[in-house]
Design a protein around this motif. Structure first.
Motif, PDB file in Angstrom:
ATOM      1  N   LEU A 311       2.400   2.588  -1.818  1.00 61.06           N
ATOM      2  CA  LEU A 311       1.076   3.093  -1.780  1.00 61.06           C
ATOM      3  C   LEU A 311       0.484   2.383  -3.026  1.00 61.06           C
ATOM      4  N   TYR A 312      -0.782   1.806  -2.680  1.00 64.30           N
ATOM      5  CA  TYR A 312      -1.517   1.195  -3.529  1.00 64.30           C
ATOM      6  C   TYR A 312      -2.926   1.843  -3.800  1.00 64.30           C
ATOM      7  N   ILE A 313      -3.064   2.365  -5.375  1.00 65.39           N
ATOM      8  CA  ILE A 313      -4.077   3.241  -5.746  1.00 65.39           C
ATOM      9  C   ILE A 313      -4.931   2.463  -6.692  1.00 65.39           C
ATOM     10  N   ASP A 314      -6.396   2.469  -6.230  1.00 68.00           N
ATOM     11  CA  ASP A 314      -7.263   2.017  -6.851  1.00 68.00           C
ATOM     12  C   ASP A 314      -8.357   3.027  -7.384  1.00 68.00           C
ATOM     13  N   LEU A 315      -8.505   3.112  -8.731  1.00 71.62           N
ATOM     14  CA  LEU A 315      -9.501   4.274  -9.158  1.00 71.62           C
ATOM     15  C   LEU A 315     -10.948   3.988  -8.959  1.00 71.62           C
ATOM     16  N   ASP A 316     -11.671   5.069  -8.499  1.00 72.13           N
ATOM     17  CA  ASP A 316     -13.012   4.903  -8.262  1.00 72.13           C
ATOM     18  C   ASP A 316     -13.783   5.103  -9.500  1.00 72.13           C
ATOM     19  N   GLU A 317     -14.770   4.118  -9.676  1.00 74.70           N
ATOM     20  CA  GLU A 317     -15.860   4.165 -10.679  1.00 74.70           C
ATOM     21  C   GLU A 317     -15.079   4.379 -12.311  1.00 74.70           C
ATOM     22  N   PHE A 318     -13.857   3.747 -12.347  1.00 77.52           N
ATOM     23  CA  PHE A 318     -13.372   3.708 -13.747  1.00 77.52           C
ATOM     24  C   PHE A 318     -14.146   2.965 -14.594  1.00 77.52           C
ATOM     25  N   LYS A 319     -14.996   2.027 -14.263  1.00 85.74           N
ATOM     26  CA  LYS A 319     -15.737   0.997 -15.193  1.00 85.74           C
ATOM     27  C   LYS A 319     -16.709   2.022 -15.757  1.00 85.74           C
ATOM     28  N   LYS A 320     -17.255   3.172 -15.113  1.00 85.85           N
ATOM     29  CA  LYS A 320     -18.264   3.993 -15.717  1.00 85.85           C
ATOM     30  C   LYS A 320     -17.418   4.767 -16.920  1.00 85.85           C
ATOM     31  N   VAL A 321     -16.131   4.866 -16.799  1.00 87.28           N
ATOM     32  CA  VAL A 321     -15.871   5.700 -17.889  1.00 87.28           C
ATOM     33  C   VAL A 321     -15.462   4.808 -19.050  1.00 87.28           C
ATOM     34  N   ASN A 322     -15.290   3.576 -18.762  1.00 88.85           N
ATOM     35  CA  ASN A 322     -15.109   2.529 -20.002  1.00 88.85           C
ATOM     36  C   ASN A 322     -16.514   1.990 -20.496  1.00 88.85           C
ATOM     37  N   ASP A 323     -17.686   2.080 -19.771  1.00 92.23           N
ATOM     38  CA  ASP A 323     -18.992   1.536 -20.075  1.00 92.23           C
ATOM     39  C   ASP A 323     -19.411   2.594 -20.979  1.00 92.23           C
ATOM     40  N   GLY A 355      -2.273  -3.401 -12.414  1.00 91.02           N
ATOM     41  CA  GLY A 355      -3.594  -4.158 -13.015  1.00 91.02           C
ATOM     42  C   GLY A 355      -4.399  -3.103 -13.693  1.00 91.02           C
ATOM     43  N   GLY A 356      -5.630  -3.354 -13.947  1.00 90.03           N
ATOM     44  CA  GLY A 356      -6.403  -2.596 -14.963  1.00 90.03           C
ATOM     45  C   GLY A 356      -6.499  -1.282 -14.566  1.00 90.03           C
ATOM     46  N   ASP A 357      -7.283  -1.080 -13.402  1.00 84.05           N
ATOM     47  CA  ASP A 357      -6.964   0.369 -12.946  1.00 84.05           C
ATOM     48  C   ASP A 357      -6.546   0.537 -11.471  1.00 84.05           C
ATOM     49  N   GLU A 358      -5.597  -0.218 -11.343  1.00 81.95           N
ATOM     50  CA  GLU A 358      -4.822  -0.142 -10.072  1.00 81.95           C
ATOM     51  C   GLU A 358      -3.158   0.103 -10.238  1.00 81.95           C
ATOM     52  N   PHE A 359      -2.813   0.931  -9.565  1.00 86.04           N
ATOM     53  CA  PHE A 359      -1.461   1.650  -9.525  1.00 86.04           C
ATOM     54  C   PHE A 359      -0.635   1.468  -8.331  1.00 86.04           C
ATOM     55  N   SER A 399      -9.082   5.544  -4.211  1.00 87.86           N
ATOM     56  CA  SER A 399      -8.651   5.079  -3.017  1.00 87.86           C
ATOM     57  C   SER A 399      -7.427   4.830  -2.810  1.00 87.86           C
ATOM     58  N   VAL A 400      -6.814   5.283  -1.882  1.00 89.18           N
ATOM     59  CA  VAL A 400      -5.150   4.998  -1.820  1.00 89.18           C
ATOM     60  C   VAL A 400      -5.004   4.409  -0.326  1.00 89.18           C
ATOM     61  N   GLY A 401      -4.282   3.236  -0.483  1.00 89.25           N
ATOM     62  CA  GLY A 401      -3.896   2.597   0.854  1.00 89.25           C
ATOM     63  C   GLY A 401      -2.223   2.654   0.860  1.00 89.25           C
ATOM     64  N   ALA A 402      -1.713   2.984   1.986  1.00 88.41           N
ATOM     65  CA  ALA A 402      -0.139   2.962   2.011  1.00 88.41           C
ATOM     66  C   ALA A 402       0.334   1.860   3.170  1.00 88.41           C
ATOM     67  N   ALA A 403       1.358   1.400   2.873  1.00 90.04           N
ATOM     68  CA  ALA A 403       2.104   0.633   4.146  1.00 90.04           C
ATOM     69  C   ALA A 403       3.432   1.327   4.223  1.00 90.04           C
ATOM     70  N   TYR A 404       3.453   1.611   5.434  1.00 89.31           N
ATOM     71  CA  TYR A 404       4.603   2.580   5.776  1.00 89.31           C
ATOM     72  C   TYR A 404       5.776   1.505   6.752  1.00 89.31           C
ATOM     73  N   LEU A 405       6.876   1.805   6.060  1.00 86.85           N
ATOM     74  CA  LEU A 405       8.098   0.976   6.544  1.00 86.85           C
ATOM     75  C   LEU A 405       9.062   1.716   7.294  1.00 86.85           C
ATOM     76  N   ASP A 406       9.365   1.792   8.537  1.00 86.41           N
ATOM     77  CA  ASP A 406      10.357   2.388   9.252  1.00 86.41           C
ATOM     78  C   ASP A 406      11.567   1.763   8.915  1.00 86.41           C
ATOM     79  N   ARG A 407      12.729   2.967   8.612  1.00 83.76           N
ATOM     80  CA  ARG A 407      14.046   2.452   8.211  1.00 83.76           C
ATOM     81  C   ARG A 407      14.475   1.374   9.177  1.00 83.76           C
ATOM     82  N   ARG A 408      14.064   1.495  10.458  1.00 84.16           N
ATOM     83  CA  ARG A 408      14.849   0.520  11.449  1.00 84.16           C
ATOM     84  C   ARG A 408      14.279  -0.797  11.382  1.00 84.16           C
ATOM     85  N   GLN A 409      12.903  -1.073  10.550  1.00 81.84           N
ATOM     86  CA  GLN A 409      12.404  -2.331  10.355  1.00 81.84           C
ATOM     87  C   GLN A 409      13.099  -3.434   9.750  1.00 81.84           C
TER      88      GLN A 409
END
Length: 703
Positions: A311-323, A355-359, A399-409
């Motif tokens: 899973l890749y997690i990118d925070l939304d509007e984190f720049k506003k919190v900093n600014d 990354g900065g606001d990426e998990f 925003s969350v993006g996920a790459a799903y890997l079947d165990r048979r791959q």
């Protein structure tokens, strides 16, 4: 499993409420010296997962399980003290005496073995009093015991061969000690280290060494290191090796002193820090990819019952919190996000900041559906985060993006960075659709590079903003009391069917706020609304969302004031709304803007109100005309009685504060009927009508 946790179905004892366990009278068994232990006690001990022994009041072993045999060479009848180094027995003996007297006890310090450095991390002592016995037998369960019993160190018998042994060590000093070994070693180290060695530590190591252990002691630094870039801190290391036979008293000890050993504590800490993000203490990108490599290269993976999701997690509007809140607020937000992800990652899983606001997370899942569910857990957890800075309250989404890997791959030759890139591409797609979304992609190991390219599209750039790209739609707002349309919410959309599929209005607004064009977008929207509204008749009011950046823009305010002065009657039909998130971040700006537009006769609204009770005081201060509830407060109330009751209480509280309530996302007749019984003035959603191109006059839809 402790003795008080054993199920009765196993035919074993279950009674955790008494400090002394009494044998069932029906058994009629008394265990006196020389008599065997009842069979069910033997069964109980054998079924315990930890190494365990039943010890008689005289401290001799009566019964031991197979796990104990793996870590000790003792047999029934041997004294318990012979399993420990001398100092360990001295420490645990008072606890044993208390248990023998009937007190349920525990020992939470390390115990040292007669043949290895560490025997167990602690022990639990349970008294068992048999009929006719004055003192209790003691059941001892050892926590964190070593798995296998290492062989004893070979005995080295001095007698003319010491010089040959000493010749194999190039270290600064080696001594063979007898009676005064501790004092001899201590004096030597005092001389070599400048008097920084505590005598008590040397003495403790000597006790373990004479009991047969190899004892290692690290002393004060040779020269404290003030510049980590020049290398690790060097410390003194002393190894005490037992000589002679075990029965020899006092047993001689060989002491090996080395003065230029890298500090093991520092080395371990550096190794730990090299794999961690310095702020959040989550794994870093390098450690995350190493984890993926181990997970994918496991020989047992094809036979596993679990799949892998990245899973890749990118925070939304984190720049506003900093600014707006400053970097301290940004760091606090990142720490709370890290705590949320750490809670979601279970055993055998990992959370990382890459990354900065990426998990990123690597999760063990049973199906693709579970990936979606856990991604939703992440979004829900982030929605609950609040960071207060003065009068401001910051929230966060992702925003969350996920790459799903079947165990048979077949993934042996797959580039791990490509998997992470595919998850990032899925995340970016959700980002373009406005954020706060989760997208899952099934990995095809044969087409992985092409997959990432197919998912990735151009990001929307507000610097290319053209008014022809925009379109307005309206959604009816229905008065629940009259069951008729009382207003319309004006929605911003991107023109063209293809563009509407790829990009949402939220993505346009986010990009416009990022690049400083949001006031232009809001001005265009209000111009279109007021132009069309000026030509319409009727009493329906129009609600339009305004960004807090536009609300603070003096040019935007001047243009709005000019239009309202030109047509004073228009103001009474205009409701300008600001999201709860913007209100929490810039309460003073929102309060000032609401005061400004109320002076012209406009209505005001707070959109996406989440129902947090601490926010009611803030809402009461600005007294908006309308409160538009977040969709999550309304969705599913027809089937959730508790949720409906809480919504009823919240609606009453808001009504008492002088704000009328609008329920959003009403999609069923049952939900609409239930809302009519509450202090909710109006509602909107697909039950009342879908968005239509504006300007228009949506038909009345009675329900």
């Amino acid at each position: 499993m402790k003795i008080g946790q054993i199920d009765e179905g196993d035919g074993l004892l279950r009674n955790s409420q008494r400090s002394v366990r009494d044998v069932d009278e029906n058994a009629g068994v008394a265990c006196r010296p020389g008599q065997p232990v009842p069979d069910y006690y033997v069964t109980l001990i054998e079924h315990l997962p930890e190494p365990a022994v039943l010890v008689a009041p005289d401290a001799s072993i009566k019964v031991m399980n197979a796990r104990f045999s793996q870590v000790s060479a003792l047999r029934p009848g041997d004294p318990l003290k012979s399993v420990f180094a001398g100092k360990s027995w001295e420490e645990i003996e008072p606890v044993f005496r208390a248990a023998r007297a009937g007190v349920l006890s525990s020992f939470d310090r390390p115990l040292f073995h007669e043949g290895v450095c560490l025997f167990a991390k602690g022990a639990s002592l349970t008294p068992l009093r048999f009929h006719g016995a004055e003192q209790a037998h003691v059941l001892i369960q050892f926590d964190g015991a070593v798995e296998d019993r290492p062989p004893r160190l070979p005995a080295i018998t001095p007698g003319g061969h010491e010089a040959a042994w000493l010749g194999h060590f190039p270290d600064k000093a080696i001594f063979i000690g007898g009676t005064n070994c501790a004092e001899t070693v201590w004096k030597m180290l005092q001389r070599e280290t400048g008097g920084r060695v505590p005598f008590a530590e040397v003495e403790q190591c000597l006790i373990r060494s004479r009991a047969g252990d190899l004892a290692i002691l690290h002393m004060a630094p040779v020269e404290p290191n003030t510049d980590m870039e020049e290398g690790p801190t060097l410390v003194w290391e002393v190894r005490l090796v037992p000589f002679g036979s075990p029965g020899e008293e006092p047993r001689p000890v060989m002491a090996i002193a080395r003065g230029e050993v890298p500090c093991p504590v520092e080395i371990e800490e550096n190794r730990r820090l090299a794999a961690l993000d310095s702020l959040t203490e989550l794994a870093n990108r390098r450690a995350f990819l190493r984890f993926l490599k181990r997970a994918l290269s496991s020989a047992d993976r094809p036979r596993s019952s679990r799949d892998l999701a990245v899973l890749y997690i990118d925070l939304d509007e984190f720049k506003k919190v900093n600014d707006i809140g400053g970097h301290e607020a940004g760091d606090t937000m990142l720490l709370k996000v890290a705590a949320c992800l750490r809670h979601i990652a279970g055993p055998g899983e990992i959370a990382a900041r890459i990354g900065g606001d990426e998990f990123a997370l690597a999760l063990s899942v049973k199906s693709k559906a579970e990936v979606t569910r856990r991604a939703s857990e992440i979004l829900d957890g982030l929605d609950r985060i609040r960071v207060e800075v003065g009068s401001r309250v910051f929230t966060i989404g992702a925003s969350v993006g996920a790459a799903y890997l079947d165990r048979r791959q077949e993934v042996e030759n797959v580039d791990l960075a490509q998997i992470l890139k595919l998850a990032d591409a899925a995340c970016l797609k959700g980002k373009r659709l406005g954020g706060r979304t989760a997208h899952v992609i099934t990995v095809d190991s044969q087409q992985l590079p092409n997959q990432a390219r197919e998912v990735t599209h151009r990001p929307i750039e507000s610097s290319h903003f053209q008014t022809g790209d925009l379109a307005l739609y309206c959604l009816p707002v229905v008065c629940l009391k009259r069951n008729d349309i009382c207003g319309e919410e004006i929605l911003l959309r991107i023109g063209g069917e293809q563009e509407q599929e790829e990009y949402s209005a939220r993505s346009l607004v986010s990009a416009a706020e990022r690049d400083g064009y949001i006031a232009q977008v809001d001005s265009w929207t209000l111009d279109q609304v007021m132009d069309a509204a000026s030509e319409r008749t009727g009493r329906r009011w129009l609600t339009v969302n305004v960004s807090v950046l536009s609300a603070a823009d003096p040019v935007f305010r001047r243009v709005l004031a000019y239009r309202l002065r030109m047509n004073p009657l228009l103001a009474s039909r205009l409701c300008l709304e600001i999201s709860e998130r913007d209100f929490l971040r810039e309460p003073s700006t929102v309060e000032s803007f609401f005061h400004f537009i109320k002076g012209f006769g406009c209505q005001t609204a707070i959109d996406d109100f989440s129902g947090n009770w601490p926010l009611l005081a803030r809402v009461a201060r600005i007294r908006p005309d309308w409160i538009k509830l977040d969709a999550g407060l309304v969705r599913g109330i027809e089937s959730d009685e508790v949720k409906a009751q809480l919504l009823d209480v919240l609606a009453n509280a808001l009504d008492d504060l002088g704000s009328r309530v609008i329920a959003k996302h009403v999609e069923s007749a049952d939900a609409a009927a239930l809302l009519k019984t509450m202090k909710i003035a109006a509602a909107q959603g697909y039950h009342y009508g879908r968005p239509q191109a504006w300007p228009c006059a949506p038909a009345r839809q009675d329900r």
